[in-house]
Design an enzyme around this catalytic site. Structure first.
Site, PDB file in Angstrom:
ATOM      1  CE  LYS A 115       5.668 -19.413 -28.333  1.00 50.83           C
ATOM      2  NZ  LYS A 115       5.811 -17.960 -28.577  1.00 50.83           N
ATOM      3  CE  LYS A 195       2.788 -19.511 -20.070  1.00 52.00           C
ATOM      4  NZ  LYS A 195       3.691 -18.411 -20.241  1.00 52.00           N
ATOM      5  CE  LYS A 198      -1.321 -12.545 -24.202  1.00 52.16           C
ATOM      6  NZ  LYS A 198      -0.118 -11.965 -24.807  1.00 52.16           N
TER       7      LYS A 198
END
Ligand code: AMP
Ligand code: TRP
Length: 324
Positions: A115, A195, A198
């Site tokens: 991240k 994957k 969101k």
């Protein structure tokens, strides 16, 4: 005898998609209904603000997760449904845990590394994310945590913190175990190598998508060049991903999905899949809960969670000598 405690949380950061259902919500309902556990499910809103977000949307996103919990069949009578930021013990315990956490241990966390590449000016909250997660779990004497494999490292960290605290200050915490780690990953509809997430809305099929959107998204989802509805774990690929989706919602193993579509082409398969999804997702599309109803569910769950969390935090503070 009291039942073992089960805790899990979902971040409110955008609408929930079918990956969230297949990987989390449907298991939450099964686990709740098994009657084997004392279940707590919460909205991890403090975790969600470690990434860019819109303050004017956050309240709605929190309520949407609760709405999806209810639509998936979680019941406030059977489970404790609450919001993380409403229970101040979570962040208080996280602070205490942060003083037991070596810098290096957090630097090694895969999720942080991934991240922080995406966010060049990564904040400290993103770094200490696992510390808050450990507090979420350990506050409730949790025995099991249903999570996907991407969270296993955080759960291992949680166990380490529990052991460390117990060794240093006396036994207060139970070491939790993961549950269902080999959850099938649903991949993006546009890129079967990534994957469904969101953070990339284009490849998501949302639980409350309108029927026409479902048809359009499935029609334009990537397939392969083969032309046959055959499953391949090794090669992966778009068609295998769509078959996994079909199998998950029709409750069929891949062999049987192949049988149903024997001799049929992608077009026929895709339209059957779209119609199946339209039917199976209707509870999410039609979930009408007023803000008042949602607030009531949350207030009821908050109250139960707060009572448990406050007792634990008091016990912890006493152990480290911080009682008034
Ligand atoms: P997240 O959307 O990352 O906050 O994840 C919430 C829950 O949904 C976690 O338990 C994840 O393991 C699960 N989940 C998220 N994306 C997927 C996916 N593409 N396939 C399966 N499970 C998923
Ligand atoms: N980190 C989890 C995820 O992204 C969400 C989460 C936060 C969680 N606290 C938790 C999950 C405690 C289980 C238990 O999926």
């Amino acid at each position: 005898m009291t039942k073992p405690v089960l805790v899990s949380g979902i971040q409110p950061s955008g609408r929930l998609h079918i990956g969230n259902f297949v990987g989390a919500l449907r298991h939450f309902k099964e686990l709740q209904d098994s009657g084997d556990y004392e279940c707590l499910f919460f909205v991890a809103d403090y975790h969600s603000i470690t990434e860019p977000f819109r303050p004017d949307m956050k309240g709605k996103e929190v309520k949407d997760v609760v709405r999806m919990f209810l639509a998936a069949g979680l019941s406030p009578q059977k489970s404790t449904i609450f919001v993380q930021s409403h229970i101040s013990a979570h962040t208080e315990l996280a602070w205490i845990f942060s003083t037991l956490t070596p810098f290096g241990e957090l630097s090694r966390m895969t999720q942080f590394k991934e991240k922080s590449v995406r966010q060049p000016s990564a904040n400290i909250g993103l770094f200490t994310y696992p510390v808050l997660m450990a507090a979420d779990i350990l506050l409730y004497d949790t025995a099991v945590v249903p999570v996907g494999d991407d969270q296993l490292q955080h759960l291992e960290f949680t166990r380490t913190i529990a052991r460390k605290f117990n060794a240093k200050f006396g036994k207060v915490f139970t070491e939790p175990k993961p549950l269902m780690t080999d959850i099938p990953r649903l991949m993006s509809l546009h890129d079967s190598e990534k994957k469904m997430s969101k953070s990339v809305p284009a490849g998501c099929l949302y639980l409350d998508d309108a029927p026409d959107d479902i048809r359009k998204k499935i029609a334009s989802a990537v397939t392969d060049s083969g032309g046959k509805v055959r499953y391949s774990i090794k090669k992966g690929g778009g068609i295998s991903n769509l078959m996994r989706i079909y199998g998950a919602f029709a409750d069929l193993p891949m062999k049987d999905v192949e049988k149903v579509f024997e001799g049929k082409g992608y077009k026929e398969f895709k339209s059957a899949l779209a119609e199946l999804l339209i039917k199976k997702l209707s509870p999410f599309r039609e979930a009408r809960y007023s803000d008042k109803e949602l607030e009531k569910v949350i207030a009821q769950g908050d109250k139960k969670a707060r009572a448990l969390a406050d007792v634990k935090l008091t016990e912890v503070k006493k152990k480290i000598g911080l009682t008034r």
